[in-house]
Enzyme design. Structure first.
Site, PDB file in Angstrom:
ATOM      1  N   LYS A 132       0.827  -1.218   0.000  1.00 13.61           N
ATOM      2  CA  LYS A 132       0.000   0.000   0.000  1.00 13.61           C
ATOM      3  C   LYS A 132       0.859   1.263   0.000  1.00 13.61           C
ATOM      4  CE  LYS A 132      -2.225  -1.000   3.831  1.00 13.61           C
ATOM      5  NZ  LYS A 132      -1.633  -2.287   4.244  1.00 13.61           N
ATOM      6  N   ARG A 191      -9.891   0.737   8.808  1.00 15.58           N
ATOM      7  CA  ARG A 191      -9.359  -0.594   9.082  1.00 15.58           C
ATOM      8  C   ARG A 191     -10.386  -1.477   9.777  1.00 15.58           C
ATOM      9  NH1 ARG A 191      -3.718   0.197   9.008  1.00 15.58           N
ATOM     10  NH2 ARG A 191      -2.443  -1.588   9.551  1.00 15.58           N
ATOM     11  N   ARG A 204      11.641  -6.710   4.171  1.00 23.29           N
ATOM     12  CA  ARG A 204      11.649  -5.251   4.322  1.00 23.29           C
ATOM     13  C   ARG A 204      12.446  -4.850   5.570  1.00 23.29           C
ATOM     14  NH1 ARG A 204       5.839  -2.432   4.796  1.00 23.29           N
ATOM     15  NH2 ARG A 204       5.833  -3.030   6.976  1.00 23.29           N
ATOM     16  N   ARG A 227      11.010  -1.019  11.938  1.00 26.78           N
ATOM     17  CA  ARG A 227       9.804  -0.743  12.717  1.00 26.78           C
ATOM     18  C   ARG A 227       9.674  -1.713  13.879  1.00 26.78           C
ATOM     19  NH1 ARG A 227       4.902  -0.003   8.516  1.00 26.78           N
ATOM     20  NH2 ARG A 227       3.944  -1.222  10.177  1.00 26.78           N
ATOM     21  N   ARG A 272      -0.720  -8.608  13.508  1.00 29.86           N
ATOM     22  CA  ARG A 272      -1.187  -7.665  12.471  1.00 29.86           C
ATOM     23  C   ARG A 272      -1.950  -8.390  11.368  1.00 29.86           C
ATOM     24  NH1 ARG A 272       4.451  -5.238  11.235  1.00 29.86           N
ATOM     25  NH2 ARG A 272       3.504  -4.316   9.391  1.00 29.86           N
TER      26      ARG A 272
HETATM   27  P1  ADP Z   1       0.874  -2.245   8.261  1.00 33.35           P
HETATM   28  O1  ADP Z   1      -0.456  -2.094   7.621  1.00 33.35           O
HETATM   29  O2  ADP Z   1       1.939  -2.565   7.270  1.00 33.35           O
HETATM   30  O3  ADP Z   1       0.861  -3.172   9.424  1.00 33.35           O
HETATM   31  P2  ADP Z   1       0.717   0.549   9.164  1.00 33.35           P
HETATM   32  O4  ADP Z   1       1.871   1.484   9.191  1.00 33.35           O
HETATM   33  O5  ADP Z   1      -0.422   0.860   8.255  1.00 33.35           O
HETATM   34  O6  ADP Z   1       1.352  -0.868   8.865  1.00 33.35           O
HETATM   35  O7  ADP Z   1       0.112   0.391  10.631  1.00 33.35           O
HETATM   36  C1  ADP Z   1       0.934   0.088  11.743  1.00 33.35           C
HETATM   37  C2  ADP Z   1       0.098   0.020  13.018  1.00 33.35           C
HETATM   38  O8  ADP Z   1      -0.541   1.291  13.236  1.00 33.35           O
HETATM   39  C3  ADP Z   1      -1.041  -0.981  13.028  1.00 33.35           C
HETATM   40  O9  ADP Z   1      -0.621  -2.291  13.337  1.00 33.35           O
HETATM   41  C4  ADP Z   1      -1.936  -0.369  14.114  1.00 33.35           C
HETATM   42  O10 ADP Z   1      -1.420  -0.616  15.420  1.00 33.35           O
HETATM   43  C5  ADP Z   1      -1.824   1.116  13.853  1.00 33.35           C
HETATM   44  N1  ADP Z   1      -2.863   1.599  12.914  1.00 33.35           N
HETATM   45  C6  ADP Z   1      -2.658   2.129  11.668  1.00 33.35           C
HETATM   46  N2  ADP Z   1      -3.824   2.495  11.098  1.00 33.35           N
HETATM   47  C7  ADP Z   1      -4.794   2.180  12.006  1.00 33.35           C
HETATM   48  C8  ADP Z   1      -6.221   2.279  12.007  1.00 33.35           C
HETATM   49  N3  ADP Z   1      -6.907   2.785  10.964  1.00 33.35           N
HETATM   50  N4  ADP Z   1      -6.895   1.844  13.120  1.00 33.35           N
HETATM   51  C9  ADP Z   1      -6.251   1.350  14.180  1.00 33.35           C
HETATM   52  N5  ADP Z   1      -4.914   1.209  14.235  1.00 33.35           N
HETATM   53  C10 ADP Z   1      -4.181   1.609  13.169  1.00 33.35           C
END
Ligand code: ADP
Length: 212
Positions: A13, A88, A127, A139, A150
């Site tokens: 994404k 999400r 990654r 990260r 996740r």
């Molecule tokens: P990825 O999708 O690759 O796991 P992101 O950077 O999108 O990584 O998200 C990392 C973390 O940030 C998620 O595991 C969650 O803890 C939090 N997060 C991101 N977006 C949301 C959301 N819309 N609602 C709740 N938590 C979120």
């Protein structure tokens, strides 16, 4: 154009969002980035967000929504954006729909990057390794334990959005296993078709004298 990218962690994404931003001049809004910024603050909320993210669980809705609402109100996002990582959950999607409705706008497309679960772990582990080799930061949630959480969170809480948006006729799926350029190509085609449909509607309305 208002676009949401939907897909599990490691689906690509972020990579695709950056390309859309470059080509269409709309901002890339990543809730992961927003929340990582919030997590770096030395406050109680910051610490809580940091812990939750490191575990791989979802951050509570009120915090996420506050971040999105604030970002979306900025002038660069007025005419469009590409959202990555939000909504999400169904509840985030419903709240977001209401918010857009209040503003008198709608999502143009929700683009699902479809990737099988088995390749996700590999992609993310690679990654993390590459980031470490390049001397960059890895990260806190790019480790096996948090990754499993996740991916489970995606399957249980986010994947239901596919049907939610399909039933609203805004969903398009692309094969996220194809090479990066080919995925971009598919996304641009979806956006161009949408753009043409909007232009045709506007032209027809102008012809029939109806207001747009
Ligand atoms: P990825 O999708 O690759 O796991 P992101 O950077 O999108 O990584 O998200 C990392 C973390 O940030 C998620 O595991 C969650 O803890 C939090 N997060 C991101 N977006 C949301 C959301 N819309 N609602 C709740 N938590 C979120």
């Amino acid at each position: 154009m208002r676009i949401v990218l939907l897909g599990p962690p490691g689906a690509g994404k972020g990579t695709q969002a950056k390309r859309i931003t470059g080509a269409y001049n709309i901002p890339h809004l990543s809730t992961g980035d927003m929340l990582r910024a919030a997590a770096s603050a030395e406050t109680n909320i910051g610490k809580k967000v940091k812990e939750t993210m490191a575990s791989g669980k979802l951050v509570p809705d009120p915090l996420v929504l506050a971040a999105v609402i604030e970002r979306i109100a900025q002038s660069d996002a007025r005419h469009g954006f590409v959202l990555d990582g939000f909504p999400r959950t169904i509840s985030q999607a419903v709240t977001f729909d209401d918010l857009l409705h209040t503003e008198g706008v709608e999502l143009d497309r929700v683009i699902e990057l479809h990737v099988d679960e088995e390749v996700l772990l590999d992609r993310i582990v690679t990654r993390a390794r590459e980031a470490a080799q390049a001397g960059g930061a890895v990260r806190a949630d790019d480790n096996h334990e948090a990754l499993k959480v996740r991916i489970d969170a995606y399957r249980e809480q986010t994947a239901p959005l596919i049907d939610y948006y399909r039933s609203r006729n805004v969903l398009k799926s692309v094969d996220g296993l194809r090479p990066v350029d080919s995925v971009t190509e598919q996304i641009f085609q979806i956006m161009e078709r949408r753009q043409r449909a909007i232009s045709n509607t506007v032209a027809e309305q102008a012809k029939s004298g109806r207001p747009g």
